[in-house]
Motif scaffolding. Structure first.
Motif, PDB file in Angstrom:
ATOM      1  N   VAL A 621       9.094  68.545  37.193  1.00  0.00           N
ATOM      2  CA  VAL A 621       9.136  68.115  38.588  1.00  0.00           C
ATOM      3  C   VAL A 621      10.561  67.734  38.951  1.00  0.00           C
ATOM      4  O   VAL A 621      11.379  67.382  38.090  1.00  0.00           O
ATOM      5  N   ARG A 622      10.844  67.821  40.244  1.00  0.00           N
ATOM      6  CA  ARG A 622      12.169  67.477  40.722  1.00  0.00           C
ATOM      7  C   ARG A 622      12.380  65.967  40.604  1.00  0.00           C
ATOM      8  O   ARG A 622      11.549  65.162  41.039  1.00  0.00           O
ATOM      9  N   ASP A 623      13.501  65.597  40.006  1.00  0.00           N
ATOM     10  CA  ASP A 623      13.804  64.187  39.785  1.00  0.00           C
ATOM     11  C   ASP A 623      14.164  63.529  41.107  1.00  0.00           C
ATOM     12  O   ASP A 623      14.844  64.101  41.950  1.00  0.00           O
ATOM     13  N   ARG A 624      13.675  62.279  41.279  1.00  0.00           N
ATOM     14  CA  ARG A 624      14.013  61.530  42.491  1.00  0.00           C
ATOM     15  C   ARG A 624      15.487  61.175  42.544  1.00  0.00           C
ATOM     16  O   ARG A 624      16.042  60.972  43.620  1.00  0.00           O
ATOM     17  N   ASP A 625      16.092  61.097  41.390  1.00  0.00           N
ATOM     18  CA  ASP A 625      17.520  60.819  41.323  1.00  0.00           C
ATOM     19  C   ASP A 625      18.274  62.092  41.711  1.00  0.00           C
ATOM     20  O   ASP A 625      18.233  63.098  40.995  1.00  0.00           O
TER      21      ASP A 625
END
Length: 887
Positions: A621-625
């Motif tokens: 999944v795409r990291d929030r950072d």
């Protein structure tokens, strides 16, 4: 200012010098004797000894502003950040005056604008005294100190006048001594008018009484003795005095502490109740640095309820033995010894009157293990272990022991492996090893423990095992393995059964005889397996939130053959009385190795094919950072396992139930663990399995026979601060953990009634005086444990157990803590054991109240207030209500 530079007074008479020159001229011949004899000097030695200087050492001094020498007064004045060093004595102060006439030094602080600063500091060796002013004599090395403050072995002492006689004796007047951090305004102190102080040894006082918040209390003694030492010392332990409703007044936990040496100590304690009950306890801790450490505890209690002659009178005794020993791994890598012993009366933790550990009272099993292992290095390597084990069920009072238990093994040997390079192929990977296990197993009960009868049914035997195996690759992707195992079992007694027609009034009965003597049997089996790993990746695009899914499968198929060993079985006939001549006697098969240590060999031939599949599902999944360059990996389903088997040799019910297990991560540190069993076969009207598929009997494909779902979750305020867990729960010094229970407080926190210390000593740099009202923090923690079990093996279709346990601790203020441990049993619809905890840090004191209002075993409360410092740990008050053992 020097006197040599002074101008003589007018009336002062100057005496002229009267010394005249010597006019006698010595002749050179008169000096030399005719016989060349040496001239003897007739001047006698001066018998007057020179006067000893009053300063034996060099005096060093310094002043920040000035050092002023007054020759008339013969004094030296040193001002501002001044110090004087004389031998091992150092004096620091704002103003220091050295009086050479009196051979003394005076020191005091500087009074500027009503502020008294740079108070003197007197140091001699490790002793430090901080007075308002002092006088010290260089000649006698005696000192007179005013308003001194010092610390010795945890004591802070403040005296109006202190007279230092020598290095080992100091007299004090109007003295306050306390363990409080604030010596100027202590929350409590002991006050005495006169005292004798011997540094690092003792304080002896006259009449002494305790003051709390500057208010005198009636607690006083005509004299007092306080030992001061940096090392452990032997001494008496003051008992706790109290009263119980069923045993009368008591003296509890009184005894003596023996500081044997730097490596071993011994504590002997005892309890006595006026109705005749008593308890004895011995504890010892030993340690040898870089070698080993351990502790031993032996407890015995003779319990009497009520009084003799009353109908509710009863008497019993309980005991408990604990021993823990651990060896430093680096002390001897080839030889290891360890011990973890916890044995005794099954009802000890429920009936003991000298412990308040609710969690230990809920423990159903006591386990012990003592082992010594030795490794003989070489090729091959040999490992030998001698051990003794113990397992005790506190509910059934059944005890199983293995004493001694000897195991030995020879490491794997590859006879066809190349001397250089890796092993390849089935031939080079062939390996075998040798294992032997000898055991003396004892089964007994609480009532027969430590009696000769416990050895009557002991079973002795040995088993030798030689496994041979190999592994290789097929088509570079499939891992194959094959193994066979040979076992030989030795026993020292067997059985023989026969039917005796003369018994039971002619009806006959089966008689079993024990045949002593050596006997043995041999078995073997064969197994093989194939396995591989399959990876599946399903991309969705880098612009998606879920960029890809990954599925990892590990299928495995195995085949096992276990021959039947009929040669080790015998038979006897049981006559059947019937008018039908075609009915023959019943033939019963048995093995003479039944009821032996390792049991009888298998009589039934079996041939099974096993299937298993392990699955793992992950997502990228795409990291929030936004600064992260790589996607984040998230586990969706961890170890989803399926396993079953098919019996080729069986005539019915060939398929084994399908077993399913797995773990689902929900949030960090929270995983749902599940396990279930699916049976493909149906049940008849008597709820017995029949050789018919459940789907053919009008049901579903599988029948869920049992299942379990559980999770454990713990988090705290520190998790949101990024500081990790609050504390390590797997502490070896945890009393509940050593008793076989959980190391956490889900079933209540243990209270040590022998040592009530709850709070650690305050950090001198930590400020607990107040709270930042605009950004305050309330530390807390919460722990949850949930489990549910479903049973449907015989169509009961019920939740057999379901419970939720929780514990929480909350720090309301920097010195107030509250906690609760409880739970709910959904099956029985009731609250489980509940404990409420209230703890107050009173700076130098501490207070706690533990209350168990609800409990299936006991309900009780315990109150404690006492001084934190171990030096004055005997100054305490505690009160508790014992659990009612009749409930």
């Amino acid at each position: 200012m020097l006197h040599a530079q002074d101008i003589p007074a007018k009336n002062e008479v100057v005496i002229p010098s009267t010394i005249q020159s010597d006019t006698v001229i010595a002749s050179p011949k008169a000096i030399i004797s005719e016989k060349n004899e040496a001239i003897v000097d007739t001047i006698k030695t001066d018998t007057l000894k020179p006067k000893k200087e009053y300063l034996d050492n060099i005096v060093e001094y310094y002043g920040e502003d000035y050092v002023y020498l007054d020759r008339k007064e013969n004094k030296v004045f040193i001002y501002n950040e001044a110090y004087v060093i004389y031998g091992d004595i150092r004096i620091e102060a704002g103003l220091i005056v050295i009086d050479n006439n009196r051979k003394e030094v005076y020191a005091k602080g500087i009074d500027s604008a009503g502020v008294y600063s740079q108070k003197p500091v007197f140091k001699q060796g490790q002793n430090i005294v901080e007075p308002d002013s002092l006088r010290f004599n260089f000649d006698s090395e005696k000192a007179l100190v005013y308003n001194s403050r010092t610390e010795q072995s945890g004591f802070k002492v403040k005296a109006e006048v202190t007279k230092k006689v020598n290095d080992s004796v100091i007299y004090l007047k109007n003295v306050k001594f306390t363990t409080s951090k604030n010596i100027e305004d202590p929350e409590y102190y002991f006050y005495t008018r006169r005292a004798k102080f011997v540094p690092k040894k003792k304080i002896v006082t006259g009449f002494t009484n305790m003051w709390i918040a500057d208010v005198p209390t009636p607690i006083g003694l005509p004299f007092a003795y306080f030992p001061l030492t940096e090392d452990r010392t032997s001494g008496f332990i003051i008992p706790t005095v109290g009263e119980t409703s069923r045993r009368g007044f008591f003296f509890q936990n009184g005894g003596y502490y023996f500081a044997v040496n730097d490596y071993v100590d011994l504590t002997l304690l005892g309890d006595y109740y006026t109705n005749g009950s008593y308890g004895l306890r011995g504890e010892s801790t030993y340690v040898l640095k870089y070698k080993f450490r351990g502790n031993v505890s032996v407890r015995y209690e003779n319990l009497i309820n009520s009084e003799r002659g009353f109908p509710d009178f009863s008497q019993s005794s309980v005991y408990n033995i604990r021993w823990s020993h651990s060896q430093d791994a680096k002390s001897n890598p080839s030889s290891r010894f360890s011990a973890s012993v916890n044995l005794g009366s099954s009802r000890y933790f429920q009936q003991s009157i000298n412990q308040t550990n609710n969690a230990s009272a809920l423990v159903n099993t006591l386990n012990s293990s003592v082992s010594y292992s030795k490794t003989f290095e070489g090729e091959p390597q040999v490992n030998v272990t001698v051990a003794g084990t113990h397992s005790q069920n506190t509910n059934t009072q059944q005890i199983n022991m293995s004493l001694p238990n000897v195991t030995a093994s020879v490491s794997r040997i590859y006879p066809f492996a190349p001397k250089i390079g890796t092993k390849k192929g089935a031939l080079q990977n062939i390996n075998f090893q040798y294992d032997v296990r000898a055991e003396n197993r004892i089964q007994t009960t609480d009532s027969l423990f430590f009696t000769p009868e416990m050895f009557d049914n002991a079973q002795i035997g040995a088993q030798h095992t030689i496994p041979i195996s190999t592994n290789f690759k097929i088509l570079d992707y499939i891992s194959a393995s094959a193994s066979t195992q040979f076992q030989e079992t030795w026993v020292l007694k067997t059985i023989r059964r026969r039917f005796d027609q003369t018994l039971d009034n002619g009806a006959g009965a089966v008689v079993q005889d024990t045949i002593p003597g050596f006997d043995s049997y041999r078995t073997y089996n064969f197994s093989t397996g194939l396995g591989t790993t399959i990876y599946g990746l399903f991309p969705f695009g880098n612009d998606k939130k879920i960029q890809a899914l990954r599925h990892v499968m590990r299928p495995n198929i195995s085949y096992n053959i276990n021959p039947g060993f009929d040669q080790f079985y015998d038979s006897y006939e049981v006559p059947i009385v019937s008018a039908d001549p075609e009915i023959q006697n019943e033939v019963v098969q048995y093995s003479r190795f039944e009821n032996t240590l390792f049991g009888a060999p298998g009589r039934t031939y079996s041939s099974n094919i096993g299937f298993s599949l392990s699955n793992t599902f992950e997502a990228k999944v795409r990291d929030r950072d936004t600064t992260a360059t790589e996607p984040k990996k998230v586990v969706l389903l961890n170890n989803l396992n399926f396993s079953t088997a098919y019996n080729l040799a069986g005539d019915s019910l060939n398929i084994s139930p399908l077993r399913v297990s797995g773990s689902i991560p929900v949030i960090p540190k929270l995983d749902l663990n599940f396990i279930g069993t699916l049976d493909p076969y149906a049940l008849d009207n008597n709820n017995r399995r029949i050789d018919m598929f459940n789907i053919d009997n009008g049901g579903s494909l599988f029948r869920l026979t049992n299942a379990n779902l559980s999770f454990n979750y713990s988090f705290s305020s520190k998790d949101f601060e990024g500081q990790g867990t609050q504390k390590d729960l797997d502490r070896i010094d945890n009393d509940t953990f050593r008793n076989g229970g959980r190391p956490d407080d889900l079933f209540g926190d243990a209270t040590n009634i022998n040592d009530g210390r709850i709070f650690e000593p305050d950090d001198e740099n930590e400020d607990k005086t107040g709270i930042d009202w605009y950004n305050y923090k309330i530390p807390w923690d919460l722990r949850l444990a949930y489990t549910i079990t479903y049973s449907n093996g015989q169509r009961q279709n019920e939740i057999s157990s379901q419970s939720l346990m929780f514990s929480s601790n909350l720090e309301l203020s920097p010195r107030w803590k509250v906690g609760v441990s409880s739970g709910y049993d959904f099956k029985n619809e009731g609250v489980t054991l509940t404990q409420l905890r209230f703890q107050r840090d009173l700076e130098s004191w501490q207070m706690s109240f533990n209350w168990t209002p609800i409990g299936s075993i006991n309900t009780a409360w315990y109150f404690y207030i006492g001084i934190k410092s171990s030096v004055l740990s005997d100054i305490k008050y505690d009160k508790r209500r014992e659990p009612d053992q009749q409930l």
